[in-house]
Design an enzyme around this catalytic site. Structure first.
Site, PDB file in Angstrom:
ATOM      1  N   ASP A  22     -17.619  14.375  -5.902  1.00 21.26           N
ATOM      2  CA  ASP A  22     -16.727  13.573  -4.964  1.00 21.26           C
ATOM      3  C   ASP A  22     -17.722  13.378  -3.629  1.00 21.26           C
ATOM      4  OD1 ASP A  22     -14.207  12.335  -3.707  1.00 21.26           O
ATOM      5  OD2 ASP A  22     -14.462  13.899  -2.443  1.00 21.26           O
ATOM      6  N   ASP A  24     -16.471  12.208   0.338  1.00 17.84           N
ATOM      7  CA  ASP A  24     -16.162  12.534   1.416  1.00 17.84           C
ATOM      8  C   ASP A  24     -15.759  13.956   1.623  1.00 17.84           C
ATOM      9  OD1 ASP A  24     -16.440  10.323   3.261  1.00 17.84           O
ATOM     10  OD2 ASP A  24     -15.116   9.291   2.023  1.00 17.84           O
ATOM     11  N   ASP A 220     -13.528  18.575  -3.168  1.00 14.10           N
ATOM     12  CA  ASP A 220     -13.041  19.448  -2.145  1.00 14.10           C
ATOM     13  C   ASP A 220     -11.578  19.072  -1.796  1.00 14.10           C
ATOM     14  OD1 ASP A 220     -13.347  16.576  -1.154  1.00 14.10           O
ATOM     15  OD2 ASP A 220     -12.471  17.307   0.630  1.00 14.10           O
TER      16      ASP A 220
END
Length: 338
Positions: A22, A24, A220
């Site tokens: 991922d 961001d 995250d």
């Protein structure tokens, strides 16, 4: 695959041949670098692990994403980026023939992906689109959302690139595409299809593109990255540099649980310990231990990833056995640079 944390006696970069990473909150935060991201990803590449950056952001072209990563000392080519725009275009192709009219509400990345998939892009509901493709772009306003609503009310298929309610930026969390999609959904009463995480569509496309046999998801967010890993049957590494922290992992329902937990992307270069059940209900990981007594989580040991792993072991075992964990007894469980 196990519903609990699993162990790896060798670094993850050596166990898995592809990392689905991922952006961001993992590789960067807004336009700022995340500590250890470049070192961890560079080390993973040096160990033979390939990388594909998989993002729910549909507003940008893959080359733009690759250029930003390269500027942050993470050398990346455009074919190492898989966006939700590309996944949305692939989803459209499952029901529509090339040449179909599609109203695109989003950024340049979504326009390019829909065009490259062979569809005719229109700007108004009056042009009778058979589908609406909606993705995030910071310049979107009421007029574009209204056109989407008009088209959907007339029968167009609503396809959202993703349903993330929030978007991490350098200043905090801003409304994400899911918030804008909800505005259209509230006006139409129609639930959209979604191409982005937690749907595993992007992961499947990325694995197929790379020809990988043993991929690892790295993210995250539990409700997108790690939920997508679970739904796609892939192991997932939860890094604690973005939206969800250690407390969230402890309280995660089974479909959102990671398989590994690490402080940051350096954890790709490390073996991973799984919590072990010990006497008197304790679960241990390294110097830390946790147990649940009458619904209350008890902890012992220093703050860090080991304490989070132990807490996950104790809490998840309790829930899986039909018990409950009082959320008020679960602290934030921070790590050094999370």
């Amino acid at each position: 695959m196990s519903l609990g944390l699993i162990a790896s006696d060798i670094p993850l970069a050596e166990r898995y041949d592809l990392a689905l990473v991922d952006l961001d909150g993992v590789a960067y935060r807004g336009h700022e670098p995340i500590p250890n991201a470049a070192t961890g990803l560079g080390g993973a590449r040096a160990a033979g692990m390939r990388l594909v950056f998989v993002t729910n952001n549909a507003s940008r072209e893959p080359q733009s994403v690759a250029s930003q990563l390269t500027e942050l000392d993470i050398p990346t080519s455009s074919d190492e980026v898989m966006t939700a725009a590309q996944a949305a275009a692939a989803l459209l192709r499952t029901r529509l023939e090339p040449g179909a009219r599609v109203l695109v509400v989003g950024g340049a990345g979504l326009f390019t992906a829909v065009h490259d998939a062979g569809f005719v892009i229109v700007e108004s509901a009056d042009e009778e689109p058979v589908a609406v493709a909606q993705g995030f772009a910071p310049e979107l306003g009421w007029a574009q959302l209204a056109e989407a609503a008009y088209a959907i009310q007339r029968g167009a298929w609503h396809v959202a690139s993703n349903l993330d309610l929030s978007l991490p930026t350098a200043r905090g969390f801003a409304p994400g595409n899911g918030s804008l999609v909800r505005a259209v959904q509230a006006a139409t009463g129609v639930e959209p299809s979604s191409a982005g995480k937690p749907s595993p569509t992007m992961y499947h496309l990325a694995v197929e593109r790379a020809g990988a046999s043993s991929p690892l998801v790295v993210g995250d967010r539990l409700d997108t990255d790690l939920a997508g890993a679970r739904s796609g049957g892939y192991p997932g590494l939860h890094v604690l540099t973005g939206v969800n922290g250690g407390r969230d992992a402890v309280l995660a329902e089974p479909g959102l649980r990671p398989h590994y937990i690490g402080a940051d992307l350096l954890s790709l270069l490390e073996p991973h310990e799984a919590p072990v059940q010990a006497a008197e209900g304790w679960w241990t990981s390294g110097p830390s231990a946790a147990r649940v007594t009458d619904g209350a989580l008890e902890l012992t040991g220093p703050q860090g990833v080991d304490l989070i792993r132990a807490a996950c072991g104790a809490a998840w075992a309790t829930v899986d056995a039909g018990g409950t964990v009082d959320a008020d007894t679960v602290p934030e469980l921070a790590v050094g640079n999370a």
